[in-house]
Design a protein around this motif. Sequence first.
Motif, PDB file in Angstrom:
ATOM      1  N   PRO A  50      26.407  33.119  39.943  1.00 14.99           N
ATOM      2  CA  PRO A  50      25.144  32.311  39.443  1.00 14.99           C
ATOM      3  C   PRO A  50      24.526  32.915  41.204  1.00 14.99           C
ATOM      4  CG  PRO A  50      26.546  30.976  38.485  1.00 14.99           C
ATOM      5  CD  PRO A  50      27.284  32.267  39.868  1.00 14.99           C
ATOM      6  N   LEU A  51      23.136  33.207  41.010  1.00 15.75           N
ATOM      7  CA  LEU A  51      22.321  34.401  42.612  1.00 15.75           C
ATOM      8  C   LEU A  51      21.418  33.009  41.998  1.00 15.75           C
ATOM      9  CD1 LEU A  51      22.153  35.979  43.814  1.00 15.75           C
ATOM     10  CD2 LEU A  51      20.145  37.012  43.056  1.00 15.75           C
ATOM     11  N   GLU A  52      21.839  32.151  43.168  1.00 19.57           N
ATOM     12  CA  GLU A  52      20.830  31.139  43.826  1.00 19.57           C
ATOM     13  C   GLU A  52      20.298  31.085  45.275  1.00 19.57           C
ATOM     14  OE1 GLU A  52      20.215  28.391  41.760  1.00 19.57           O
ATOM     15  OE2 GLU A  52      21.999  28.959  40.525  1.00 19.57           O
ATOM     16  N   ASP A  53      20.352  32.566  46.018  1.00 16.13           N
ATOM     17  CA  ASP A  53      19.905  32.530  47.210  1.00 16.13           C
ATOM     18  C   ASP A  53      20.190  33.759  47.547  1.00 16.13           C
ATOM     19  OD1 ASP A  53      22.230  31.743  47.173  1.00 16.13           O
ATOM     20  OD2 ASP A  53      21.833  30.846  49.702  1.00 16.13           O
ATOM     21  N   ILE A  54      20.045  34.526  49.013  1.00 16.48           N
ATOM     22  CA  ILE A  54      19.892  35.493  49.361  1.00 16.48           C
ATOM     23  C   ILE A  54      19.689  35.937  50.446  1.00 16.48           C
ATOM     24  CG2 ILE A  54      18.156  37.829  49.223  1.00 16.48           C
ATOM     25  CD1 ILE A  54      19.358  37.783  46.997  1.00 16.48           C
ATOM     26  N   LEU A 112      33.154  39.669  36.797  1.00 10.90           N
ATOM     27  CA  LEU A 112      31.803  41.074  37.270  1.00 10.90           C
ATOM     28  C   LEU A 112      30.444  39.821  36.393  1.00 10.90           C
ATOM     29  CD1 LEU A 112      33.297  44.428  37.387  1.00 10.90           C
ATOM     30  CD2 LEU A 112      32.729  42.954  39.585  1.00 10.90           C
ATOM     31  N   LEU A 113      29.251  39.977  37.063  1.00 13.39           N
ATOM     32  CA  LEU A 113      28.323  38.769  35.872  1.00 13.39           C
ATOM     33  C   LEU A 113      27.109  39.827  36.111  1.00 13.39           C
ATOM     34  CD1 LEU A 113      28.129  35.707  37.930  1.00 13.39           C
ATOM     35  CD2 LEU A 113      29.434  36.271  35.558  1.00 13.39           C
ATOM     36  N   PHE A 114      27.038  40.439  35.473  1.00 14.98           N
ATOM     37  CA  PHE A 114      26.312  41.606  35.176  1.00 14.98           C
ATOM     38  C   PHE A 114      24.332  41.323  35.397  1.00 14.98           C
ATOM     39  CE2 PHE A 114      30.124  44.147  33.919  1.00 14.98           C
ATOM     40  CZ  PHE A 114      29.473  44.931  34.716  1.00 14.98           C
ATOM     41  N   ASP A 115      24.207  40.093  34.240  1.00 14.00           N
ATOM     42  CA  ASP A 115      23.126  39.690  34.012  1.00 14.00           C
ATOM     43  C   ASP A 115      22.596  38.632  36.030  1.00 14.00           C
ATOM     44  OD1 ASP A 115      23.387  39.597  31.285  1.00 14.00           O
ATOM     45  OD2 ASP A 115      23.758  37.527  31.098  1.00 14.00           O
ATOM     46  N   GLU A 116      23.479  38.550  36.219  1.00 11.70           N
ATOM     47  CA  GLU A 116      23.049  38.346  38.248  1.00 11.70           C
ATOM     48  C   GLU A 116      22.670  39.151  38.835  1.00 11.70           C
ATOM     49  OE1 GLU A 116      22.643  34.726  38.912  1.00 11.70           O
ATOM     50  OE2 GLU A 116      23.628  34.772  36.255  1.00 11.70           O
ATOM     51  N   ALA A 126      11.072  43.577  34.856  1.00  8.94           N
ATOM     52  CA  ALA A 126      11.978  42.968  33.327  1.00  8.94           C
ATOM     53  C   ALA A 126      13.142  44.493  32.290  1.00  8.94           C
ATOM     54  CB  ALA A 126      10.459  42.637  32.227  1.00  8.94           C
ATOM     55  N   THR A 127      12.552  45.580  32.670  1.00 11.23           N
ATOM     56  CA  THR A 127      13.478  46.880  32.188  1.00 11.23           C
ATOM     57  C   THR A 127      14.878  46.981  32.799  1.00 11.23           C
ATOM     58  OG1 THR A 127      12.488  48.114  33.485  1.00 11.23           O
ATOM     59  CG2 THR A 127      11.082  47.910  31.482  1.00 11.23           C
ATOM     60  N   ILE A 128      15.275  46.031  34.379  1.00 10.87           N
ATOM     61  CA  ILE A 128      16.125  46.491  35.274  1.00 10.87           C
ATOM     62  C   ILE A 128      16.830  45.004  34.309  1.00 10.87           C
ATOM     63  CG2 ILE A 128      17.220  45.935  37.282  1.00 10.87           C
ATOM     64  CD1 ILE A 128      14.934  46.285  38.721  1.00 10.87           C
ATOM     65  N   LYS A 129      17.986  45.995  33.430  1.00 20.01           N
ATOM     66  CA  LYS A 129      19.340  45.405  32.246  1.00 20.01           C
ATOM     67  C   LYS A 129      20.584  45.399  32.935  1.00 20.01           C
ATOM     68  CE  LYS A 129      15.904  44.570  30.042  1.00 20.01           C
ATOM     69  NZ  LYS A 129      15.138  45.110  28.495  1.00 20.01           N
ATOM     70  N   PRO A 130      21.295  44.608  32.562  1.00 16.41           N
ATOM     71  CA  PRO A 130      22.999  44.651  32.637  1.00 16.41           C
ATOM     72  C   PRO A 130      23.412  45.563  32.418  1.00 16.41           C
ATOM     73  CG  PRO A 130      21.665  42.024  31.666  1.00 16.41           C
ATOM     74  CD  PRO A 130      20.749  43.077  32.039  1.00 16.41           C
ATOM     75  N   ASP A 131      23.012  45.796  30.960  1.00 13.46           N
ATOM     76  CA  ASP A 131      24.120  46.572  29.845  1.00 13.46           C
ATOM     77  C   ASP A 131      23.602  48.017  31.110  1.00 13.46           C
ATOM     78  OD1 ASP A 131      24.616  45.075  28.338  1.00 13.46           O
ATOM     79  OD2 ASP A 131      23.035  45.747  27.007  1.00 13.46           O
ATOM     80  N   ALA A 132      22.651  48.536  31.002  1.00 10.14           N
ATOM     81  CA  ALA A 132      22.549  49.809  32.239  1.00 10.14           C
ATOM     82  C   ALA A 132      23.732  49.852  33.536  1.00 10.14           C
ATOM     83  CB  ALA A 132      20.947  50.303  32.377  1.00 10.14           C
TER      84      ALA A 132
END
Length: 557
Positions: free
Chosen positions: A419-423, A514-518, A39-45
């Motif tokens: 939006p990330l739905e699959d890998i 660019l979607l940093f949350d994704e 959970a510490t992997i953050k979009p801003d970083a």
Amino acid sequence: MKNSSKAIIAVICGVVLVALLAVACGEGGAGDPADAAMATIKPDAIRANMRFLADDLLEGRGTATRGHEIAAKFMAAQFEQMGLEPAGDNGTYFQSVPFRSGRPDEAKTTLSLVRGGKEQKLVYRKDFITAADPGRADSSVEAPLVLVGDGVTAPEQGYDDYKGIDAKGKIVVVAYNAPHFESSVKAHYSAIEVKEAIAVAHGAVGMIVISDPILEDIYPYSKQTRDLDFPQFHWLDRQGRPNDYFPELKGGATLSMDETKKLFEGSGHTAEEVFADIKAGTPKSFALPLTAKIHNVTKLEDVHSPNVVAKLEGSDPNLKNEYVVYSSHSDHLGIGQPVNGDRVYNGALDNASGSSLLVEIARAFTKRNPLPRRSLLFVSVTGEEAGLLGSDYFAHYPTVAKDAIVADLNMDEDLMLWPLEDIIAFGAEHSSLDAVVKKAAERAHLGISPDPMPEETVFIRSDQYSFVKQGVPAVFPVPGFKSNDPKINPEAIFKKWEVERYHEPGDDMQQLGLLFDEAAKYGRFVFLCGDLIAGDAQRPTWNKGDFFGDRYGKKKE
């Protein structure tokens, strides 16, 4: 998680905090130590790291350039700041990779085709291009031409383009493609070094690669020609020999589409027939009524460029002597031909994205309590764009015991554009890593999808393949093309990006969407994969009878 929630969560007791983080990440039950860490992997970083690595200051991070040196020092500084141990050469974070850099001498390199006693001299760049010869400054060959389809001999697949063909003393003409094998096996046989080794085994003395619609769609001749502005590299072994080098091939070239079409005149076959057979997976092999004269001249220079290697020691007294590798390349193309006045090929998504994620995943593991059972290596490699060279050198000469490396997880070009739905997990199906990926995806509420574009041969086009060739089970997970919104078509977005920005100056931080949350969601998934491998008492294994396990797995024994 949004900033407005942070102040509230900060005052909540530890047990509730872990539970909320687990829910926010869509991960396992309360109390799982992986949840709070990832959970510490953050979009801003992720965005901040990418801004620096893709800045014009780094001049496109070309291999063996000042810009890439800055990127490598940035990666090392990040690892040192978070307390990771140096795991490079001589107690440092750096592994110096020796390279031979080469550029074709275009004024002196020539190709002529002789047909019916008449010689046609082709024009460099317009009609043909060549690769640098890393072992010779000057080499020539004159020999008849023979088309050998895709240039593949694969006994285990019951397939041979050379059947009934005498290639001894000939220059073989090959297509970029490979037969319609399983996706990653097809990718393996499309590799130029594999085709060259096969050609040498059949006695060939040179190789010409033709253009065809498949190659033009993936990487057109115009881009191949533009890439001549960038140097070509081979890494050097401990005896100073270039990697994947076949001195028996004394000349080589790639033809433009126009010259490819002319090549088949008088052969009894049209170019259109040849292209159709290649597309159908049934390429023909036959002698051509031509002789080629190839004179390759190369300007050579020996240089060095660093890999960065950092270690997080595991918590288990026994398993800490084994390593899970996270890899990502920090290089890009450098400075090249201007496009709309811009000469810096910044490589924001390719691959400041993966480098940034490598940093943030490493940081997340340092927050894990307890630490993972196995040790982790975070390897930021050079020379990927030059042919997976930094990772190939590391896989040949790792800075830890070679048989102690149990798996590689590679990150390259996180397309955070939908939006990330699959890998799509390239390579997972060949080993027990398939179960790891599926378990991680289930916890992350992500689907798993097969390779949607086997013609792109993605499996051999990034650094995990270097580890595979040294017998290490490896996986290359990328965002898939599923969408829950009919207005969003990820495959169309990808193809548009590939045409307009892949290996172009436009792959910078100014590109929209660019979607940093994704990106953070993807990073948490990759974190979880490594966490599962690091915590399993059993090391990953190749599947019984697997093509890559049988071919390369014994290198680990």
